[in-house]
Design an enzyme around this catalytic site. Structure first.
Site, PDB file in Angstrom:
ATOM      1  N   CYS A 110       0.813  -1.229   0.000  1.00 51.29           N
ATOM      2  CA  CYS A 110       0.000   0.000   0.000  1.00 51.29           C
ATOM      3  C   CYS A 110       0.841   1.272   0.000  1.00 51.29           C
ATOM      4  O   CYS A 110       0.305   2.363  -0.206  1.00 51.29           O
ATOM      5  CB  CYS A 110      -0.947  -0.001   1.190  1.00 51.29           C
ATOM      6  SG  CYS A 110      -2.022  -1.432   1.175  1.00 51.29           S
ATOM      7  N   HIS A 127      -3.453   6.915   2.814  1.00 51.33           N
ATOM      8  CA  HIS A 127      -3.866   5.633   2.231  1.00 51.33           C
ATOM      9  C   HIS A 127      -5.197   5.239   2.869  1.00 51.33           C
ATOM     10  O   HIS A 127      -5.406   5.414   4.071  1.00 51.33           O
ATOM     11  CB  HIS A 127      -2.790   4.577   2.510  1.00 51.33           C
ATOM     12  CG  HIS A 127      -3.238   3.191   2.230  1.00 51.33           C
ATOM     13  ND1 HIS A 127      -3.739   2.819   1.008  1.00 51.33           N
ATOM     14  CD2 HIS A 127      -3.279   2.078   3.012  1.00 51.33           C
ATOM     15  CE1 HIS A 127      -4.073   1.536   1.046  1.00 51.33           C
ATOM     16  NE2 HIS A 127      -3.808   1.058   2.247  1.00 51.33           N
ATOM     17  N   ASN A 181     -10.361  -0.458  -0.035  1.00 54.27           N
ATOM     18  CA  ASN A 181      -8.901  -0.353  -0.059  1.00 54.27           C
ATOM     19  C   ASN A 181      -8.401  -0.889  -1.401  1.00 54.27           C
ATOM     20  O   ASN A 181      -8.410  -2.097  -1.622  1.00 54.27           O
ATOM     21  CB  ASN A 181      -8.323  -1.155   1.114  1.00 54.27           C
ATOM     22  CG  ASN A 181      -6.801  -1.081   1.179  1.00 54.27           C
ATOM     23  OD1 ASN A 181      -6.158  -0.600   0.261  1.00 54.27           O
ATOM     24  ND2 ASN A 181      -6.245  -1.590   2.267  1.00 54.27           N
TER      25      ASN A 181
END
Ligand code: UT7
Length: 344
Positions: A116, A256, A286
């Site tokens: 990520c 994020h 996500n």
């Protein structure tokens, strides 16, 4: 001599048209809209369902409108970096495959795998090529087809992830805008909490690994949550102190998008009001390397030249960090009032 910096000169996002809602997931695993919403903030995710399509296709769908609206010819691009954890193939790189599909011939291409944190690692890497003067037009592709590595019988992971991608153009600037600082960190001992068990050289694919469902994301969410809050807030603090920035000096924080509770904790620890923290996890989930580009694209029309922006991320590895940049261009003019995220 005037310092050359790398500035984001344009951005465009892409998400596939098919949706996976919390109501859909209630039919697939033992979960509820109430649990997913209260524990993660997510309501829906976009899923790439077309057969024979992968991250390179999402990259092309994000990059083509970007090149068009920034008036960039493929011949100008001299470097392509793709941040992804779900490459089309183990090799060659998804950057090579995307560049070929776009007709880019004058660039060298490689992938960055930092889960990520891929976009912040990639922007930092790309900025060095531009600052050195060796490269002048860098295309960054940042996204994931998480649905390709999610076990839709595992309620602990399948409710979180979605598919999405962004494309960014980086160019040299000497006007004081651009990428100004970064604090990036890693800790491989965190691998035990977030990894994919098979499919690499340690455990190549076999009947046994498929039967044991080892080609999917494994996550022990609790420890990851804790380290994510510490890592993102800690590196934000470091970058702010190093650049003499108070919370009021920062126009936008772009975290994020892993969990709404993580985002709110990080914002509160760094004293940022949520009105200046980008959050769209509710609609995309996500998307791993896709989250920060999808936020920047969605907020492009609000971004003004000179705005102080902090990007922050945490992911598998563990990898984490924060990037400080001054926004380069007038986002309202560039976006013409539209949200530059293509959906099809
Ligand atoms: O993106 C890169 C890095 N990743 C992250 O930053 C993610 C970090 N972690 C998280 O976001 C959270 O830990 C999760 C969303 C993954 C999980 O939330 P949590 O509040 O930490 O839940 P938990 O794993 O502690 O589970 C609490 C309970 C458990 O039941 P018991 O043992 O208390 O009876 C789980 O089995 O919730 C249960 N549970 C669920 N219940 C309904 C776990 N997943 C679900 C679900 N629906 N989907």
């Amino acid at each position: 001599m005037t310092q050359i910096r790398a500035a984001i000169a344009g951005i465009h996002g892409y998400v596939p048209k098919d949706l996976l809602t919390n109501a859909d997931l209630e039919q697939m695993v033992d979960t509820s809209d109430e649990w997913i919403t209260s524990r993660t903030g997510i309501k829906q995710r976009h899923i790439l369902k077309e057969p024979n399509t992968a991250v390179s296709d999402m990259g092309v769908r994000a990059a083509r409108p970007l090149l068009e609206k920034t008036g960039t010819s493929v011949d100008e691009i001299d470097l392509v970096i793709c941040a992804t954890s779900t490459p089309d193939l183990v090799f060659p790189s998804t950057a090579c495959l995307t560049a070929d599909k776009l007709g880019i011939k004058n660039a060298f291409c490689f992938d960055v795998m930092a889960a990520c944190s891929g976009l912040i690692y990639t922007l930092t890497t790309a900025s060095k090529f531009i600052e050195s003067g060796s490269h002048k037009c860098v295309l960054v592709i940042s996204g994931d087809k998480m649905s390709s590595i999610i076990d839709y019988t595992d309620r602990k992971t399948c409710v979180i992830f979605g598919d999405g991608c962004g494309a960014l153009l980086l160019k040299p600037t000497t006007d004081g805008t651009g990428i100004l600082d970064a604090e990036l960190q890693s800790d491989g001992s965190g691998a035990q909490y977030l990894h994919m068990k098979a499919g690499g050289s340690l455990k190549p694919a076999s009947h046994e690994t498929v039967d044991a469902r080892e080609h999917f994301v494994f996550q022990d969410g609790g420890p990851v949550f804790k380290r994510a809050v510490q890592g993102m807030s800690g590196t934000l603090r470091t970058v702010m102190q190093r650049n003499d920035l108070a919370a009021d000096d920062v126009a936008w924080v772009v975290p994020h998008q892993a969990n709404e509770r993580i985002i709110r904790s990080v914002a509160s620890m760094a004293d940022f009001p949520m009105e200046r923290v980008m959050m769209n996890i509710e609609r995309y989930g996500n998307t791993t390397n896709g989250t920060i580009p999808l936020c920047l694209a969605e907020w492009e029309k609000h971004l003004k030249s000179g705005d102080n922006i902090l990007l922050t991320a945490f992911g598998g590895g563990f990898t984490w960090g924060s990037v400080y940049l001054k926004w380069h261009y007038d986002g309202a003019a560039a976006s013409n009032g539209q949200t530059p995220i293509s959906v099809f």
